[in-house]
Design a protein around this motif. Structure first.
Motif, PDB file in Angstrom:
ATOM      1  N   VAL A 297       0.818  -1.215   0.173  1.00 27.48           N
ATOM      2  CA  VAL A 297      -0.111   0.094   0.023  1.00 27.48           C
ATOM      3  C   VAL A 297       0.798   1.261   0.129  1.00 27.48           C
ATOM      4  O   VAL A 297       2.180   1.203   0.553  1.00 27.48           O
ATOM      5  CB  VAL A 297      -0.987  -0.032   0.983  1.00 27.48           C
ATOM      6  CG1 VAL A 297      -1.794  -1.251   1.166  1.00 27.48           C
ATOM      7  CG2 VAL A 297      -0.274  -0.130   2.751  1.00 27.48           C
ATOM      8  N   ASN A 298       0.433   2.259  -0.522  1.00 26.38           N
ATOM      9  CA  ASN A 298       0.965   3.583  -0.516  1.00 26.38           C
ATOM     10  C   ASN A 298       0.897   4.498   0.938  1.00 26.38           C
ATOM     11  O   ASN A 298       1.799   5.330   1.048  1.00 26.38           O
ATOM     12  CB  ASN A 298       0.497   4.372  -1.673  1.00 26.38           C
ATOM     13  CG  ASN A 298       0.735   3.707  -3.061  1.00 26.38           C
ATOM     14  OD1 ASN A 298      -0.408   3.117  -3.619  1.00 26.38           O
ATOM     15  ND2 ASN A 298       1.906   4.038  -3.619  1.00 26.38           N
ATOM     16  N   VAL A 299      -0.075   3.966   1.501  1.00 24.22           N
ATOM     17  CA  VAL A 299      -0.329   4.856   2.813  1.00 24.22           C
ATOM     18  C   VAL A 299      -1.155   3.965   3.703  1.00 24.22           C
ATOM     19  O   VAL A 299      -2.020   3.120   3.039  1.00 24.22           O
ATOM     20  CB  VAL A 299      -1.099   6.163   2.496  1.00 24.22           C
ATOM     21  CG1 VAL A 299      -2.411   5.938   1.753  1.00 24.22           C
ATOM     22  CG2 VAL A 299      -1.121   6.961   3.743  1.00 24.22           C
ATOM     23  N   LEU A 300      -1.023   4.238   4.998  1.00 24.20           N
ATOM     24  CA  LEU A 300      -2.073   3.778   6.120  1.00 24.20           C
ATOM     25  C   LEU A 300      -2.835   4.610   6.503  1.00 24.20           C
ATOM     26  O   LEU A 300      -2.438   5.759   7.050  1.00 24.20           O
ATOM     27  CB  LEU A 300      -1.278   2.956   7.130  1.00 24.20           C
ATOM     28  CG  LEU A 300      -0.508   1.603   6.587  1.00 24.20           C
ATOM     29  CD1 LEU A 300       0.431   1.217   7.661  1.00 24.20           C
ATOM     30  CD2 LEU A 300      -1.323   0.521   6.164  1.00 24.20           C
ATOM     31  N   ILE A 301      -4.116   4.804   6.568  1.00 24.70           N
ATOM     32  CA  ILE A 301      -5.006   5.639   7.333  1.00 24.70           C
ATOM     33  C   ILE A 301      -6.104   4.853   8.006  1.00 24.70           C
ATOM     34  O   ILE A 301      -6.848   4.063   7.316  1.00 24.70           O
ATOM     35  CB  ILE A 301      -5.990   6.404   6.188  1.00 24.70           C
ATOM     36  CG1 ILE A 301      -4.766   6.983   5.109  1.00 24.70           C
ATOM     37  CG2 ILE A 301      -6.720   7.513   6.615  1.00 24.70           C
ATOM     38  CD1 ILE A 301      -5.555   7.833   4.140  1.00 24.70           C
ATOM     39  N   SER A 302      -6.018   5.128   9.250  1.00 27.05           N
ATOM     40  CA  SER A 302      -6.920   4.290  10.263  1.00 27.05           C
ATOM     41  C   SER A 302      -6.973   4.633  11.634  1.00 27.05           C
ATOM     42  O   SER A 302      -6.177   5.180  12.247  1.00 27.05           O
ATOM     43  CB  SER A 302      -6.526   2.686   9.980  1.00 27.05           C
ATOM     44  OG  SER A 302      -7.471   1.972  10.478  1.00 27.05           O
ATOM     45  N   MET A 303      -8.361   4.454  12.135  1.00 28.41           N
ATOM     46  CA  MET A 303      -8.482   4.429  13.530  1.00 28.41           C
ATOM     47  C   MET A 303      -8.125   3.022  14.359  1.00 28.41           C
ATOM     48  O   MET A 303      -8.647   2.014  13.696  1.00 28.41           O
ATOM     49  CB  MET A 303     -10.051   4.640  13.824  1.00 28.41           C
ATOM     50  CG  MET A 303     -10.635   4.761  15.328  1.00 28.41           C
ATOM     51  SD  MET A 303     -10.854   3.303  16.071  1.00 28.41           S
ATOM     52  CE  MET A 303     -11.985   2.414  14.931  1.00 28.41           C
ATOM     53  N   GLU A 304      -7.334   3.134  15.104  1.00 28.40           N
ATOM     54  CA  GLU A 304      -6.981   2.010  16.104  1.00 28.40           C
ATOM     55  C   GLU A 304      -6.873   2.120  17.517  1.00 28.40           C
ATOM     56  O   GLU A 304      -6.871   3.252  17.939  1.00 28.40           O
ATOM     57  CB  GLU A 304      -5.644   1.513  15.375  1.00 28.40           C
ATOM     58  CG  GLU A 304      -5.742   1.095  13.971  1.00 28.40           C
ATOM     59  CD  GLU A 304      -4.395   0.642  13.515  1.00 28.40           C
ATOM     60  OE1 GLU A 304      -4.296  -0.674  13.414  1.00 28.40           O
ATOM     61  OE2 GLU A 304      -3.481   1.439  13.067  1.00 28.40           O
TER      62      GLU A 304
ATOM     63  N   LYS B 100       8.556   2.796   5.562  1.00 29.62           N
ATOM     64  CA  LYS B 100       8.823   4.070   5.012  1.00 29.62           C
ATOM     65  C   LYS B 100       7.466   4.651   4.332  1.00 29.62           C
ATOM     66  O   LYS B 100       7.806   4.961   3.196  1.00 29.62           O
ATOM     67  CB  LYS B 100      10.159   4.166   4.372  1.00 29.62           C
ATOM     68  CG  LYS B 100      11.410   4.167   5.280  1.00 29.62           C
ATOM     69  CD  LYS B 100      12.626   4.180   4.442  1.00 29.62           C
ATOM     70  CE  LYS B 100      13.938   3.761   5.180  1.00 29.62           C
ATOM     71  NZ  LYS B 100      15.023   3.883   4.445  1.00 29.62           N
ATOM     72  N   ILE B 101       6.508   4.473   4.878  1.00 30.55           N
ATOM     73  CA  ILE B 101       5.221   4.938   4.339  1.00 30.55           C
ATOM     74  C   ILE B 101       4.581   6.005   5.243  1.00 30.55           C
ATOM     75  O   ILE B 101       4.587   5.712   6.316  1.00 30.55           O
ATOM     76  CB  ILE B 101       4.488   3.962   3.729  1.00 30.55           C
ATOM     77  CG1 ILE B 101       3.645   3.177   4.878  1.00 30.55           C
ATOM     78  CG2 ILE B 101       5.150   2.815   2.814  1.00 30.55           C
ATOM     79  CD1 ILE B 101       2.568   2.176   4.478  1.00 30.55           C
ATOM     80  N   PRO B 102       3.721   6.730   4.563  1.00 25.93           N
ATOM     81  CA  PRO B 102       2.787   7.804   5.607  1.00 25.93           C
ATOM     82  C   PRO B 102       1.746   6.847   6.342  1.00 25.93           C
ATOM     83  O   PRO B 102       1.178   5.998   5.746  1.00 25.93           O
ATOM     84  CB  PRO B 102       2.350   8.628   4.816  1.00 25.93           C
ATOM     85  CG  PRO B 102       3.275   8.766   3.405  1.00 25.93           C
ATOM     86  CD  PRO B 102       3.556   7.197   3.184  1.00 25.93           C
ATOM     87  N   TYR B 103       1.762   7.268   7.509  1.00 25.64           N
ATOM     88  CA  TYR B 103       0.498   6.735   8.472  1.00 25.64           C
ATOM     89  C   TYR B 103      -0.245   7.908   9.083  1.00 25.64           C
ATOM     90  O   TYR B 103       0.085   8.578   9.723  1.00 25.64           O
ATOM     91  CB  TYR B 103       1.252   5.970   9.533  1.00 25.64           C
ATOM     92  CG  TYR B 103       0.297   5.152  10.670  1.00 25.64           C
ATOM     93  CD1 TYR B 103      -1.022   5.170  10.246  1.00 25.64           C
ATOM     94  CD2 TYR B 103       0.879   4.870  11.856  1.00 25.64           C
ATOM     95  CE1 TYR B 103      -1.833   4.445  11.043  1.00 25.64           C
ATOM     96  CE2 TYR B 103      -0.032   4.339  12.555  1.00 25.64           C
ATOM     97  CZ  TYR B 103      -1.397   4.102  12.232  1.00 25.64           C
ATOM     98  OH  TYR B 103      -2.150   3.440  13.432  1.00 25.64           O
ATOM     99  N   ILE B 104      -1.380   7.979   8.678  1.00 20.20           N
ATOM    100  CA  ILE B 104      -2.407   9.031   9.082  1.00 20.20           C
ATOM    101  C   ILE B 104      -3.305   8.348  10.268  1.00 20.20           C
ATOM    102  O   ILE B 104      -4.328   7.498   9.796  1.00 20.20           O
ATOM    103  CB  ILE B 104      -3.235   9.670   8.089  1.00 20.20           C
ATOM    104  CG1 ILE B 104      -2.445  10.332   7.025  1.00 20.20           C
ATOM    105  CG2 ILE B 104      -4.304  10.609   8.708  1.00 20.20           C
ATOM    106  CD1 ILE B 104      -3.248  10.993   6.123  1.00 20.20           C
ATOM    107  N   TYR B 105      -3.188   8.689  11.550  1.00 23.84           N
ATOM    108  CA  TYR B 105      -3.863   8.066  12.760  1.00 23.84           C
ATOM    109  C   TYR B 105      -5.033   8.913  12.762  1.00 23.84           C
ATOM    110  O   TYR B 105      -5.013   9.952  13.081  1.00 23.84           O
ATOM    111  CB  TYR B 105      -2.987   7.973  13.989  1.00 23.84           C
ATOM    112  CG  TYR B 105      -3.335   7.037  15.042  1.00 23.84           C
ATOM    113  CD1 TYR B 105      -3.875   6.041  14.913  1.00 23.84           C
ATOM    114  CD2 TYR B 105      -3.651   7.908  16.138  1.00 23.84           C
ATOM    115  CE1 TYR B 105      -4.441   5.417  15.836  1.00 23.84           C
ATOM    116  CE2 TYR B 105      -4.221   7.340  17.535  1.00 23.84           C
ATOM    117  CZ  TYR B 105      -4.450   5.833  17.182  1.00 23.84           C
ATOM    118  OH  TYR B 105      -4.890   5.323  18.192  1.00 23.84           O
ATOM    119  N   THR B 106      -6.211   8.092  12.656  1.00 25.90           N
ATOM    120  CA  THR B 106      -7.384   8.962  12.964  1.00 25.90           C
ATOM    121  C   THR B 106      -8.233   8.980  14.055  1.00 25.90           C
ATOM    122  O   THR B 106      -9.672   9.141  14.158  1.00 25.90           O
ATOM    123  CB  THR B 106      -8.164   8.649  11.562  1.00 25.90           C
ATOM    124  OG1 THR B 106      -8.813   7.194  11.611  1.00 25.90           O
ATOM    125  CG2 THR B 106      -7.670   8.987  10.292  1.00 25.90           C
TER     126      THR B 106
END
Length: 381
Positions: A93-100, A116-122
């Motif tokens: 995947v190119n990015v991780l975006i998730s609520m955890e 080494k990928i972006p991770y947006i924590y929601t």
């Protein structure tokens, strides 16, 4: 004639839908489809699906469609390691975006750094998670706790009992609450924790009732623990003012009458009176119909997180990690919660709402606080 009309209709739909010649941009969504977060996870996935559909309908990003790749992290560390590893190194995947949960996030961060990928924590969380690859568009204690404690104090509370799940989020939130209570002249007369997968709160509730506390503040893992604790509190006859630092509006609604009266502090409630929120609610209903999950303070940041990533890729002109990470701190998106920008040490200033759950599960706004700063979360970034 009917055949001609059908062909014409098909041709029209094909012309209306964007045609993508390039490979999709893959968005990994590790989320607790099982375990503690399973109550709220479906709403998070729905929000992400809606954002992807909307962006793709407008041509995608850099001429490429977005595509979700969802993996169950089982709401915990072990499951997260498997989910992150699969998404980053197998699905690419190119990015991780998730609520955890915080346990899942902490377990996954080393994998993010390795990949080494972006991770947006929601997800709202206890604060101070710092990584050059991590951005957060949800609230931290500095934004959420003061409105709750100040309100309870104004209502006459002087002594407090704290109850939480025994992991980073539960202890982090209540640790901040204890310090703020002490700072503002209150007193904590009890602080108790149950393992994240625990279900019997009876011994702790007995200590609460014996303490004589004026008010209760809780911080459990989102989802199932909120439901079991609240039900047991009500069945035990606890009637003192009750503020929950971890309940979202969707979970509160699922509790029925047990949730009535609970104080919450959130960056999103369904009753926000703005065109962006009304459009979001209508689009969600149109897409999912009767299966629509109540949008909440965990799912809406997911929706906005997808848009923030899309804007960052557009600004960077590439999905390459380094330019995207730089752009994530510069872009903004106006959505259901207003204009969101993760420009404060990888965190976001947010408008916060102090609300009280009503008998029908809706949340009545008691007071709002504009653009609350997250404080010094990651000063070294």
């Amino acid at each position: 004639m009917k055949r001609t009309l059908a062909i014409a209709a098909l041709a029209g739909s094909l012309l209306a839908a964007p045609v993508f010649a390039k490979d999709p941009i893959l968005i990994g969504v590790p989320v607790g489809l099982s375990g503690a977060n399973s109550v709220v996870a479906p709403s998070v996935v729905q929000a992400a699906e809606l954002a992807v559909d909307q962006i793709n309908a407008k041509g995608g990003v850099l001429g490429r469609p977005l595509k979700l790749v969802v993996a169950d992290d089982a709401s915990g560390a072990v499951g997260a390691q498997k989910a992150f590893d699969s998404l980053v190194f197998q699905k690419n995947v190119n990015v991780l975006i998730s609520m955890e949960t915080s346990a899942a996030r902490n377990a996954g961060l080393p994998i993010v750094a390795k990949g080494k990928i972006p991770y947006i924590y929601t997800s709202f969380y206890e604060g101070h998670a710092c990584s050059p690859y991590l951005y957060v568009d949800a609230w931290v204690p500095e934004q959420q706790v003061p409105p709750v404690v100040d309100y309870l104090k104004d209502k006459g509370a002087k002594t407090y009992f704290l109850i939480g799940s025994d992991y980073a989020f539960g202890r982090g939130m209540l640790g901040f609450a204890r310090k703020y209570i002490d700072k503002t002249g209150g007193k904590v007369v009890g602080e108790e924790y149950l393992p994240m997968d625990g279900t019997d709160w009876t011994p702790i509730i007995s200590k609460l009732k014996a303490s004589g506390a004026d008010a209760l503040i809780t911080s459990t893992a989102g989802g199932a623990p909120n439901v079991t604790l609240t039900k047991q509190l009500r069945n035990s006859g606890v009637t003192i003012p009750y503020a929950n630092l971890a309940v979202d509006e969707g979970t509160a609604k699922s509790m029925g009458k047990d949730a009535a009266g609970i104080l919450i502090s959130a960056s999103y409630i369904t009753g926000i009176d703005s065109k962006a929120n009304k459009d979001f609610m209508a689009a969600l209903k149109k897409k999912f119909g009767d299966k629509t999950r109540t949008p909440n303070d965990l799912s809406v940041p997911q929706y906005e997180g997808v848009y923030l990533y899309a804007k960052a890729v557009e600004k960077a002109g590439t999905t390459d990690t380094r330019p995207v990470l730089k752009a994530l701190g510069e872009v903004s998106f106006t959505g259901p919660r207003g204009t969101i920008s993760m420009n404060k040490q990888h965190h976001a200033p947010l408008t916060m709402y102090l609300g009280q759950v009503q008998d029908d599960g809706s949340v009545k706004v008691v007071k709002s606080f504009k653009n609350v700063d997250p404080g010094a979360q990651c000063p070294k970034l």
